[in-house]
Design a protein around this motif. Structure first.
Motif, short mmCIF file in Angstrom:
data_model
loop_
_atom_site.label_atom_id
_atom_site.label_comp_id
_atom_site.label_asym_id
_atom_site.label_seq_id
_atom_site.Cartn_x
_atom_site.Cartn_y
_atom_site.Cartn_z
N ALA A 146 69.86 -6.13 14.46
CA ALA A 146 69.11 -5.53 13.13
C ALA A 146 67.97 -5.87 14.01
CB ALA A 146 69.05 -7.52 12.49
N VAL A 147 67.53 -6.10 15.29
CA VAL A 147 66.56 -5.37 15.86
C VAL A 147 66.98 -4.55 16.11
CG1 VAL A 147 65.42 -6.15 18.39
CG2 VAL A 147 66.44 -7.98 16.79
N GLN A 148 67.35 -3.55 16.78
CA GLN A 148 67.71 -2.14 17.12
C GLN A 148 67.78 -1.62 16.11
OE1 GLN A 148 71.44 -0.95 18.76
NE2 GLN A 148 71.30 -2.39 20.47
N ARG A 149 68.51 -1.60 14.59
CA ARG A 149 68.30 -1.19 13.47
C ARG A 149 66.65 -1.30 13.08
NH1 ARG A 149 69.47 3.65 12.49
NH2 ARG A 149 68.93 4.00 10.54
N LEU A 150 65.91 -2.08 13.21
CA LEU A 150 64.50 -2.18 12.88
C LEU A 150 63.61 -1.55 13.47
CD1 LEU A 150 64.15 -5.78 12.71
CD2 LEU A 150 63.78 -4.33 10.34
N GLU A 151 63.91 -1.03 14.76
CA GLU A 151 63.50 -0.13 15.42
C GLU A 151 63.46 1.40 15.50
OE1 GLU A 151 64.74 -0.57 19.55
OE2 GLU A 151 64.20 -2.80 20.15
N ALA A 152 65.31 1.47 14.72
CA ALA A 152 65.12 2.74 14.53
C ALA A 152 64.81 3.33 13.07
CB ALA A 152 66.66 3.48 14.75
N SER A 153 64.30 2.02 12.36
CA SER A 153 63.59 2.98 10.98
C SER A 153 62.67 3.51 9.99
CB SER A 153 64.12 1.54 9.86
OG SER A 153 63.05 0.52 10.05
#
Length: 355
Positions: free
Chosen positions: A26-33
């Motif tokens: 979730a954290v990784q995807r938030l960083e990329a979004s």
């Protein structure tokens, strides 16, 4: 600032690893979004916060909704329906039903996910019998959509045609094809091959005007070749094929690693070929294609592999984002309504359609 923030609901307790994979993903995807994503994590607050500790998360991008209840990976769908209310899986799906989230992602129990999703979200078209899980399968030509890969153990001819329509809509909306070709997975290409259900579906797809680009029967070797854009099969066969391919990919990767590290000369060759080897590894890595939507529901539900790692679950969240942005659900609903109309009307004689 993005025009619209996409809200994804996550079953943080589902899968073999639960929060230890879901939260970092979730954290990784938030960083990329780039600020266009908000995540609602359903599950044990303490466990979720433990894995969030020390990680930088944009303010307001994560909401935790606590529950102590979890649907076990080995729980039967009927039991999950009776006892699953209030669980992380149930609540994650319910947030889509209530309109608080645009999609839900879970690595949990497949049967329970399908049963609870069908109960809460209902089918997109009343006549549709069951949802199907689709996988975007890497091929030499790009990606082939394969379905069903696990939602239905067996499927009759009518359901196989539903899968064909849903798979074509998925490929068109998400993978960008204009007129995707469709094949029925069989043990041979001849009309007489295969069991009764697949032969009946083959006949109907040839003789009825569903508006599909139907190729005909395909075999297992055609999947990797990219012979067609969409391959239709029952969930038992599709799941076995998918897991066999994943196991083979990991086996080949292991063999290559052992071979390239076996001597100083081979290690030098591996160093020189590193960019090409990394590119190939990304193509065949099961994590890169993790995230199979349940097609046919009145809402977006994405199934992650139960044993997915952080990279794999991150990709499943990305798939959910892409589906929300694509509007593919409306495409599927329109096509299935058209199918219902065609199947309820008498078949036109072949001669009259050719004239």
């Amino acid at each position: 600032m993005p025009d619209k923030v996409i809200v994804i609901s996550l079953d943080a307790m589902g899968g073999d690893h639960g929060p230890s994979v879901v939260v970092p993903a979730a954290v990784q995807r938030l960083e990329a979004s780039g600020g266009r994503l908000k995540l609602i994590l359903h599950g044990d607050r303490q466990a979720i916060e433990t894995h969030l500790s020390g990680k930088r998360v944009p303010e307001g991008a994560v909401e935790i909704r606590h529950t102590d209840l979890v649907v076990a990976m080995d729980e039967k769908p009927a039991q999950a329906l009776r006892r699953g209310k209030g669980s992380s899986l149930w609540n994650a799906i319910e947030s889509v039903k209530s309109g608080q989230a645009d999609a839900i992602v879970s690595a949990g129990n497949t049967g329970a996910l399908m049963a609870i999703s069908k109960l809460q979200l209902r089918m997109a078209v009343p006549d549709l019998e069951r949802p199907a899980i689709v996988a975007a399968w890497p091929t030499v030509k790009g990606h082939t959509a394969v379905l069903d890969v696990g939602a239905n153990v067996s499927s009759d001819a009518h359901q196989l045609i539903e899968f064909a329509i849903m798979g074509a809509a998925f490929h068109r909306a998400v993978l960008g094809s204009k007129n995707p070709s469709i094949g029925l997975l069989n043990v041979g290409s001849e009309d007489a091959k295969g069991h009764e259900e697949v032969r009946e579906a083959h006949t109907l797809l040839r003789e009825r005007d569903f508006g599909l680009n139907y190729f005909g029967f395909v075999e297992g070797t055609d999947i990797g070749k990219g012979t067609v854009d969409v391959i239709v099969t029952d969930g038992f066969t599709g799941n076995v094929a998918l897991k066999t391919a994943e196991g083979t990919a990991r086996f080949i990767s292991g063999l290559m690693k052992d071979a390239l590290m076996s001597s100083p000369l081979s290690r030098l060759g591996a160093l020189l070929a590193a960019p090409a080897l990394k590119k190939m590894r990304r193509r065949i890595d099961p994590s890169s294609i993790n995230g199979g939507p349940l097609l046919g529901l009145n809402g977006i539900v994405v199934k992650s592999h139960g044993g997915a790692d952080v990279r794999g679950f991150t990709n499943a969240i990305r798939v959910a984002e892409d589906l929300v942005s694509s509007g593919f659900a409306n495409e599927i609903a329109r096509n299935l309504e058209r199918m219902s109309s065609i199947m309820s009307s008498p078949a036109a004689p072949v001669e009259s359609r050719e004239s």
